[in-house]
Design an enzyme around this catalytic site. Sequence first.
Site, mmCIF file in Angstrom:
data_model
loop_
_atom_site.group_PDB
_atom_site.id
_atom_site.type_symbol
_atom_site.label_atom_id
_atom_site.label_comp_id
_atom_site.label_asym_id
_atom_site.label_seq_id
_atom_site.Cartn_x
_atom_site.Cartn_y
_atom_site.Cartn_z
ATOM 1 C CE LYS A 120 -3.712 14.572 0.326
ATOM 2 N NZ LYS A 120 -5.160 14.404 0.577
ATOM 3 C CG ASP A 138 -5.250 9.331 2.506
ATOM 4 O OD1 ASP A 138 -4.896 8.667 3.517
ATOM 5 O OD2 ASP A 138 -5.793 8.801 1.521
#
Length: 210
Positions: A120, A138
């Site tokens: 991420k 997220d």
Amino acid sequence: MNKQTRQKMFEIFREENPEPKTELEYADEFQLLIAVILSAQATDVGVNKATRKLFPVAPTPQAILDLGLEGLKSHVRTIGLYNTKAENVMKTCRQLVEQHEGQVPADRAALEALPGVGRKTANVVLNTAFGQPTMAVDTHIFRVSNRTGLAPGKTVLEVEKKLLKNVPKAFLQDAHHWLILHGRYICIARKPRCMACAVSDLCDYRHKNL
């Protein structure tokens, strides 16, 4: 959600916010990387409060190394998990200096080899700093993708892959920011603000709960 609906959704996002940006404050690729590492399980507001004091005194990998671990901790102790994050930041700075001449690599494998940098974080840096059409999933993007029907999936990676496939190419570069902001302020976790949502008419959740 079909192709035409997805196209319309992102046309609306673009009309509402033509140039979406991260809410993290930074001056260059390195500062963005550090801010994103610090932002794990923390708010952008909290990270910005800390980095406003950190970056003026330590704006580069070498400067943070010169600050030392305890010096770094003194600047980031208001951020959750600051001990672990500070250690990872120091190790990352060391690696940047020793292996990358102090520069942040624009390469996924090299980024993910840095301490504290997962998929991420790498996606955020690749997208925001280097303009690559990546998707950093997220909690906000995961929720919006599933709730709206844009890219439903049971895992973060599944949602990421579906987003890369489903988001129209013309919008892919900015989609990450639009979806985060939408999840942060409109499609919130407990009580989504459907009455204030510009894309509610296109959303699976709204249709199911009418």
